[in-house]
Design a protein around this motif. Structure first.
Motif, PDB file in Angstrom:
ATOM      1  N   VAL A 152       0.871  -1.167   0.026  1.00  0.00           N
ATOM      2  CA  VAL A 152      -0.061   0.013   0.050  1.00  0.00           C
ATOM      3  C   VAL A 152       0.855   1.136  -0.047  1.00  0.00           C
ATOM      4  O   VAL A 152       0.584   2.110  -0.817  1.00  0.00           O
ATOM      5  N   LEU A 153       1.816   1.445   0.908  1.00  0.00           N
ATOM      6  CA  LEU A 153       2.650   2.516   1.002  1.00  0.00           C
ATOM      7  C   LEU A 153       3.535   2.534  -0.201  1.00  0.00           C
ATOM      8  O   LEU A 153       3.774   3.740  -0.747  1.00  0.00           O
ATOM      9  N   HIS A 154       4.052   1.752  -1.101  1.00  0.00           N
ATOM     10  CA  HIS A 154       4.835   1.709  -2.245  1.00  0.00           C
ATOM     11  C   HIS A 154       3.724   2.294  -3.340  1.00  0.00           C
ATOM     12  O   HIS A 154       4.262   3.101  -4.233  1.00  0.00           O
ATOM     13  N   GLY A 155       2.677   1.734  -3.299  1.00  0.00           N
ATOM     14  CA  GLY A 155       1.593   2.786  -4.354  1.00  0.00           C
ATOM     15  C   GLY A 155       1.410   3.934  -4.080  1.00  0.00           C
ATOM     16  O   GLY A 155       1.298   4.789  -4.953  1.00  0.00           O
ATOM     17  N   ASN A 156       1.386   4.116  -2.712  1.00  0.00           N
ATOM     18  CA  ASN A 156       1.145   5.820  -2.411  1.00  0.00           C
ATOM     19  C   ASN A 156       2.690   6.581  -2.919  1.00  0.00           C
ATOM     20  O   ASN A 156       2.371   7.521  -3.442  1.00  0.00           O
ATOM     21  N   ALA A 157       3.605   6.014  -2.615  1.00  0.00           N
ATOM     22  CA  ALA A 157       4.784   6.660  -2.849  1.00  0.00           C
ATOM     23  C   ALA A 157       4.839   6.781  -4.599  1.00  0.00           C
ATOM     24  O   ALA A 157       5.417   7.954  -4.975  1.00  0.00           O
ATOM     25  N   LEU A 158       4.643   5.798  -5.143  1.00  0.00           N
ATOM     26  CA  LEU A 158       4.618   5.809  -6.770  1.00  0.00           C
ATOM     27  C   LEU A 158       3.526   6.756  -7.316  1.00  0.00           C
ATOM     28  O   LEU A 158       4.119   7.551  -8.287  1.00  0.00           O
ATOM     29  N   ALA A 159       2.422   6.811  -6.794  1.00  0.00           N
ATOM     30  CA  ALA A 159       1.374   7.829  -7.178  1.00  0.00           C
ATOM     31  C   ALA A 159       2.042   9.156  -7.102  1.00  0.00           C
ATOM     32  O   ALA A 159       1.756  10.002  -7.888  1.00  0.00           O
ATOM     33  N   ALA A 160       2.551   9.705  -5.911  1.00  0.00           N
ATOM     34  CA  ALA A 160       3.330  10.932  -5.667  1.00  0.00           C
ATOM     35  C   ALA A 160       4.212  11.237  -6.572  1.00  0.00           C
ATOM     36  O   ALA A 160       4.342  12.282  -7.175  1.00  0.00           O
ATOM     37  N   LEU A 161       5.038  10.382  -6.802  1.00  0.00           N
ATOM     38  CA  LEU A 161       6.113  10.550  -7.901  1.00  0.00           C
ATOM     39  C   LEU A 161       5.561  10.864  -9.104  1.00  0.00           C
ATOM     40  O   LEU A 161       5.949  11.818  -9.875  1.00  0.00           O
ATOM     41  N   GLU A 162       4.573  10.148  -9.829  1.00  0.00           N
ATOM     42  CA  GLU A 162       3.992  10.367 -10.889  1.00  0.00           C
ATOM     43  C   GLU A 162       3.109  11.444 -11.135  1.00  0.00           C
ATOM     44  O   GLU A 162       2.693  11.912 -12.100  1.00  0.00           O
ATOM     45  N   SER A 163       2.732  12.140  -9.912  1.00  0.00           N
ATOM     46  CA  SER A 163       1.940  13.031 -10.152  1.00  0.00           C
ATOM     47  C   SER A 163       2.699  14.538 -10.125  1.00  0.00           C
ATOM     48  O   SER A 163       1.774  15.770 -10.239  1.00  0.00           O
ATOM     49  N   ARG A 164       3.938  14.557  -9.938  1.00  0.00           N
ATOM     50  CA  ARG A 164       4.814  15.766  -9.930  1.00  0.00           C
ATOM     51  C   ARG A 164       5.507  16.234 -11.413  1.00  0.00           C
ATOM     52  O   ARG A 164       5.477  15.128 -12.217  1.00  0.00           O
ATOM     53  N   THR A 165       5.826  17.274 -11.488  1.00  0.00           N
ATOM     54  CA  THR A 165       6.908  17.726 -12.488  1.00  0.00           C
ATOM     55  C   THR A 165       8.136  17.996 -12.038  1.00  0.00           C
ATOM     56  O   THR A 165       8.596  18.271 -10.680  1.00  0.00           O
ATOM     57  N   TYR A 166       9.206  17.771 -12.713  1.00  0.00           N
ATOM     58  CA  TYR A 166      10.454  17.689 -12.374  1.00  0.00           C
ATOM     59  C   TYR A 166      11.473  18.560 -13.485  1.00  0.00           C
ATOM     60  O   TYR A 166      11.526  18.231 -14.545  1.00  0.00           O
ATOM     61  N   ARG A 167      11.854  19.748 -12.721  1.00  0.00           N
ATOM     62  CA  ARG A 167      12.369  20.973 -13.572  1.00  0.00           C
ATOM     63  C   ARG A 167      11.505  21.042 -14.839  1.00  0.00           C
ATOM     64  O   ARG A 167      12.141  21.230 -16.050  1.00  0.00           O
ATOM     65  N   GLY A 168      10.376  21.110 -14.778  1.00  0.00           N
ATOM     66  CA  GLY A 168       9.368  21.507 -15.806  1.00  0.00           C
ATOM     67  C   GLY A 168       8.950  20.513 -16.791  1.00  0.00           C
ATOM     68  O   GLY A 168       8.290  20.560 -17.696  1.00  0.00           O
ATOM     69  N   GLU A 169       9.564  19.114 -16.523  1.00  0.00           N
ATOM     70  CA  GLU A 169       9.203  17.985 -17.375  1.00  0.00           C
ATOM     71  C   GLU A 169       8.167  16.873 -16.556  1.00  0.00           C
ATOM     72  O   GLU A 169       8.522  16.760 -15.306  1.00  0.00           O
ATOM     73  N   SER A 170       7.514  16.247 -17.332  1.00  0.00           N
ATOM     74  CA  SER A 170       6.610  15.209 -16.523  1.00  0.00           C
ATOM     75  C   SER A 170       7.384  13.856 -16.608  1.00  0.00           C
ATOM     76  O   SER A 170       8.298  13.726 -17.567  1.00  0.00           O
ATOM     77  N   PRO A 171       6.902  13.127 -15.745  1.00  0.00           N
ATOM     78  CA  PRO A 171       7.582  11.703 -15.877  1.00  0.00           C
ATOM     79  C   PRO A 171       7.703  10.718 -16.811  1.00  0.00           C
ATOM     80  O   PRO A 171       6.246  10.892 -17.488  1.00  0.00           O
ATOM     81  N   ARG A 172       8.302  10.139 -17.570  1.00  0.00           N
ATOM     82  CA  ARG A 172       8.259   9.145 -18.341  1.00  0.00           C
ATOM     83  C   ARG A 172       8.132   7.828 -17.837  1.00  0.00           C
ATOM     84  O   ARG A 172       7.295   6.879 -18.158  1.00  0.00           O
ATOM     85  N   MET A 173       8.594   7.523 -16.801  1.00  0.00           N
ATOM     86  CA  MET A 173       8.963   6.266 -15.887  1.00  0.00           C
ATOM     87  C   MET A 173       9.257   6.841 -14.495  1.00  0.00           C
ATOM     88  O   MET A 173      10.220   7.476 -14.413  1.00  0.00           O
ATOM     89  N   ALA A 174       8.974   6.101 -13.594  1.00  0.00           N
ATOM     90  CA  ALA A 174       9.070   6.430 -12.165  1.00  0.00           C
ATOM     91  C   ALA A 174       9.227   5.034 -11.381  1.00  0.00           C
ATOM     92  O   ALA A 174       8.433   4.179 -11.592  1.00  0.00           O
ATOM     93  N   ALA A 175       9.926   4.939 -10.349  1.00  0.00           N
ATOM     94  CA  ALA A 175       9.887   3.886  -9.448  1.00  0.00           C
ATOM     95  C   ALA A 175      10.172   4.301  -8.085  1.00  0.00           C
ATOM     96  O   ALA A 175      10.978   5.367  -7.896  1.00  0.00           O
ATOM     97  N   ALA A 176       9.541   3.578  -7.023  1.00  0.00           N
ATOM     98  CA  ALA A 176       9.931   3.919  -5.762  1.00  0.00           C
ATOM     99  C   ALA A 176      10.549   2.785  -5.015  1.00  0.00           C
ATOM    100  O   ALA A 176      10.224   1.729  -4.908  1.00  0.00           O
ATOM    101  N   PHE A 177      11.776   2.907  -4.465  1.00  0.00           N
ATOM    102  CA  PHE A 177      12.408   1.852  -3.625  1.00  0.00           C
ATOM    103  C   PHE A 177      12.440   2.113  -2.252  1.00  0.00           C
ATOM    104  O   PHE A 177      12.567   3.166  -1.808  1.00  0.00           O
TER     105      PHE A 177
END
Length: 339
Positions: free
Chosen positions: A187-212
């Motif tokens: 459950v926590l991994h899903g929450n972390a991954l959702a948070a990563l994929e919902s943001r932009t980074y230096r003005g760019e959207s994620p193409r792929m993300a992983a939470a470790f």
């Protein structure tokens, strides 16, 4: 997962599911639950062999029955005492196979990944729920073994007789607690991954993300985000009061496309490396003869204690013709494991 945790899990499984198993069966379960990690010895044959064997052939659902059979053979053909009770080979094999499959499931929950369906497929599967050494699982398994022992000593001291197989209840509770902990991690991994994929980074959207996962706390994770021009390494916490700042990410920009880089990525060494590396990062250096390209697993320096790392080194001339190629140990992990 580290071998000691696998051994504890196998012994806990034995006490929970096979509480009356004789000593030879117990030994077979412990060996079957740890034997797959023999593939880590491939590091002594060099980085190429390590990349080929580590978490591959031995960590397969198809290999598990053969390894279990191999483990129990010495116990089936050993010389028995005249008074020793004959044990059917089928329960021993079932117990060994259960420990072997448990090993695969625990490693599947990590980030390194396993080739679960080899030889049908060389694809690696990784759930990213557990770190290399999970202190919480280690503690749960250890408590499930030691606390019943302490309880038995107290019971014998007061002269009472224990009911049922020794340690079965404690081991069963430990396995149940470990399963609940894995559900929490999921459950926590899903929450972390959702948070990563919902943001932009230096003005760019994620193409792929992983939470470790981190070892100390299930609420602390580190994320890797792949955007068009860069790779981002960021700490993230999940929970009711957690906050996440994408601007705190450590950013490593990708090199510009070139004939030398394209040629390097098309070499056999690079293709073998890219089959394993989930977030490969290339660096290109100008040399007197052309270019030196290094392909490494991003991020470079994080968690060297989790295992040896391999990177690919390719040299080209100025036109992109390959001069040399090799797989080598990553200096950071090599320094940790070979010092």
């Amino acid at each position: 997962m580290d071998p000691l945790t696998h051994a504890l899990a196998s012994y806990t499984l034995k006490r929970a599911a096979f509480p009356r198993a004789p000593r030879p069966t117990t030994i077979a379960i412990l060996i079957a639950g740890t034997i797959a990690d023999l593939d880590s010895l491939s590091k002594f044959a060099g980085p190429s062999a390590f990349l080929t064997f580590y978490r591959t052939y031995f960590h397969s659902l198809f290999a598990a029955p053969f390894l279990s059979l191999l483990v129990i053979l010495p116990f089936l053909f050993r010389k028995r005492e005249p008074t020793e009770i004959q044990t059917s080979p089928l329960p021993i094999f079932a117990a060994a196979l259960a420990a072997s499959v448990l090993h695969l499931l625990m490693d599947l929950s990590q980030s390194t990944g396993v080739e679960l369906f080899w030889p049908l497929s060389t694809r690696r599967f990784a759930l990213d729920w557990l770190p290399h050494l999970d202190l919480w699982i280690f503690g749960i398994l250890l408590a499930g073994i030691l606390l019943p022992m302490l309880s038995r000593l107290v019971t014998e001291e007061i002269g009472a007789k224990s009911k049922g197989p020794r340690g079965k209840l404690g081991a069963s509770l430990a396995l149940a607690t470990m399963i609940l902990y894995l559900v929490l991690r999921f459950v926590l991994h899903g929450n972390a991954l959702a948070a990563l994929e919902s943001r932009t980074y230096r003005g760019e959207s994620p193409r792929m993300a992983a939470a470790f996962p981190e070892s100390g706390s299930p609420f602390r994770w580190h994320g890797i985000v792949d955007t068009a021009s860069a790779l981002h390494d960021v700490e993230i916490e999940v929970g009711l009061a957690a906050s996440f700042d994408p601007d705190s990410a450590t950013t490593s920009y990708k090199p510009e496309s070139s004939h030398a880089l394209d040629a390097a990525r098309d070499t056999p060494v690079a293709r073998r490396f890219l089959q394993v590396a989930r977030f490969p990062k290339a660096t290109v250096e100008k040399t007197p003869d052309g270019f030196h390209i290094t392909l490494r697993a991003f991020p470079y320096s994080r968690d060297a204690s989790s295992g040896l790392r391999v990177h690919a080194l390719i040299d080209t001339d100025s036109s992109g013709k390959i001069l040399s190629q090799e797989l080598a140990w990553d200096p950071v992990s090599q320094e940790f494991w070979w010092k």
